[in-house]
Every structure is written in structure tokens, then in C-alpha cells.
Design a protein around this motif. Structure first.
Motif, PDB file in Angstrom:
ATOM      1  N   GLU A   1     -38.194 112.065  84.774  1.00  0.00           N
ATOM      2  CA  GLU A   1     -39.274 111.803  83.915  1.00  0.00           C
ATOM      3  C   GLU A   1     -40.606 112.011  84.204  1.00  0.00           C
ATOM      4  O   GLU A   1     -41.469 111.931  83.181  1.00  0.00           O
ATOM      5  CB  GLU A   1     -39.006 109.878  84.383  1.00  0.00           C
ATOM      6  N   ARG A   2     -41.174 112.486  85.362  1.00  0.00           N
ATOM      7  CA  ARG A   2     -42.563 112.939  85.531  1.00  0.00           C
ATOM      8  C   ARG A   2     -42.529 114.394  84.876  1.00  0.00           C
ATOM      9  O   ARG A   2     -43.605 114.952  84.856  1.00  0.00           O
ATOM     10  CB  ARG A   2     -42.880 113.082  86.964  1.00  0.00           C
TER      11      ARG A   2
ATOM     12  N   ASP B   1     -41.243 116.870  86.321  1.00  0.00           N
ATOM     13  CA  ASP B   1     -40.860 117.886  87.583  1.00  0.00           C
ATOM     14  C   ASP B   1     -39.609 118.704  87.630  1.00  0.00           C
ATOM     15  O   ASP B   1     -38.644 118.033  86.877  1.00  0.00           O
ATOM     16  CB  ASP B   1     -41.207 117.301  88.754  1.00  0.00           C
TER      17      ASP B   1
ATOM     18  N   GLU C   1     -31.969 108.155  91.987  1.00  0.00           N
ATOM     19  CA  GLU C   1     -33.282 107.650  91.583  1.00  0.00           C
ATOM     20  C   GLU C   1     -34.341 108.730  91.792  1.00  0.00           C
ATOM     21  O   GLU C   1     -35.387 108.838  90.859  1.00  0.00           O
ATOM     22  CB  GLU C   1     -33.789 106.444  92.580  1.00  0.00           C
ATOM     23  N   ALA C   2     -34.193 109.581  92.844  1.00  0.00           N
ATOM     24  CA  ALA C   2     -35.261 110.632  92.768  1.00  0.00           C
ATOM     25  C   ALA C   2     -34.955 111.685  91.844  1.00  0.00           C
ATOM     26  O   ALA C   2     -36.017 112.021  91.263  1.00  0.00           O
ATOM     27  CB  ALA C   2     -34.864 111.226  94.295  1.00  0.00           C
TER      28      ALA C   2
ATOM     29  N   PHE D   1     -33.836 111.224  88.583  1.00  0.00           N
ATOM     30  CA  PHE D   1     -34.428 110.562  87.433  1.00  0.00           C
ATOM     31  C   PHE D   1     -36.048 110.448  87.454  1.00  0.00           C
ATOM     32  O   PHE D   1     -36.675 110.628  86.436  1.00  0.00           O
ATOM     33  CB  PHE D   1     -33.733 109.274  87.205  1.00  0.00           C
ATOM     34  N   THR D   2     -36.385 110.225  88.626  1.00  0.00           N
ATOM     35  CA  THR D   2     -38.223 110.090  88.692  1.00  0.00           C
ATOM     36  C   THR D   2     -38.501 111.186  88.515  1.00  0.00           C
ATOM     37  O   THR D   2     -39.632 111.525  87.650  1.00  0.00           O
ATOM     38  CB  THR D   2     -38.346 109.401  90.135  1.00  0.00           C
ATOM     39  N   ARG D   3     -38.195 112.294  89.278  1.00  0.00           N
ATOM     40  CA  ARG D   3     -38.766 113.588  89.124  1.00  0.00           C
ATOM     41  C   ARG D   3     -38.587 114.224  87.311  1.00  0.00           C
ATOM     42  O   ARG D   3     -39.343 114.780  87.039  1.00  0.00           O
ATOM     43  CB  ARG D   3     -37.874 114.476  90.008  1.00  0.00           C
TER      44      ARG D   3
END
Length: 75
Positions: free
Chosen positions: A52-53, A55, A45-46, A48-50
Motif C-alpha cells: 500500500e505504501r 514499498d 498485514e506487513a 499489504f502495508t508495504r
């Protein structure tokens, strides 16, 4: 001093103990695997979250190598 009428053969108790130990061992394995999966889910999750942003994400390999993954779109 104990005094009771229902006396079971010791083999029955040994079988019960073996079964009980096997059940406890399986519970421990399941708990360990559940914790591992929750940790892995959090890591994914971390990542893919990064991404997506936009980062960067550092993936640290067991060999010591570090791979940088970015969320930049392909050209």
C-alpha cells in the motif's frame, strides 16, 4: 500408609489418563495452530502495508528463490 474406602478399579484410572492425555494433546495442537495463524496474519498485514505504501516486499520461498513484489499500480 494410605487408608481410604473408595477404591476404583485401575482400568478406570487408565481410561481417565488416556482421556486426559488426549485433551492435553488437543490443547497443545490448538495453541500451536493459533500461534501459527497469528504469525501468518502478521506477515500478511506487513505485506499489504508495504504494498500500500509502494514499498517492495521480498517473498522468500522454501526453494531459496526470492520474489520481489511492488505496490506500483498497473498501467
Amino acid at each position: 500408609m494410605p487408608d481410604h474406602i473408595n477404591i476404583h478399579h485401575p482400568d478406570n484410572r487408565a481410561k481417565y489418563r488416556r482421556e486426559r492425555l488426549a485433551i492435553e494433546e488437543l490443547r497443545a495442537k490448538v495453541t500451536t495452530l493459533e500461534n501459527f495463524l497469528l504469525d501468518a496474519e502478521g506477515d500478511l498485514e506487513a505485506i499489504f502495508t508495504r504494498i500500500e505504501r509502494g514499498d517492495e516486499v521480498e517473498l522468500h520461498m522454501p526453494s531459496g528463490e526470492v520474489f520481489i513484489v511492488t505496490g506500483k499500480p498497473r498501467k
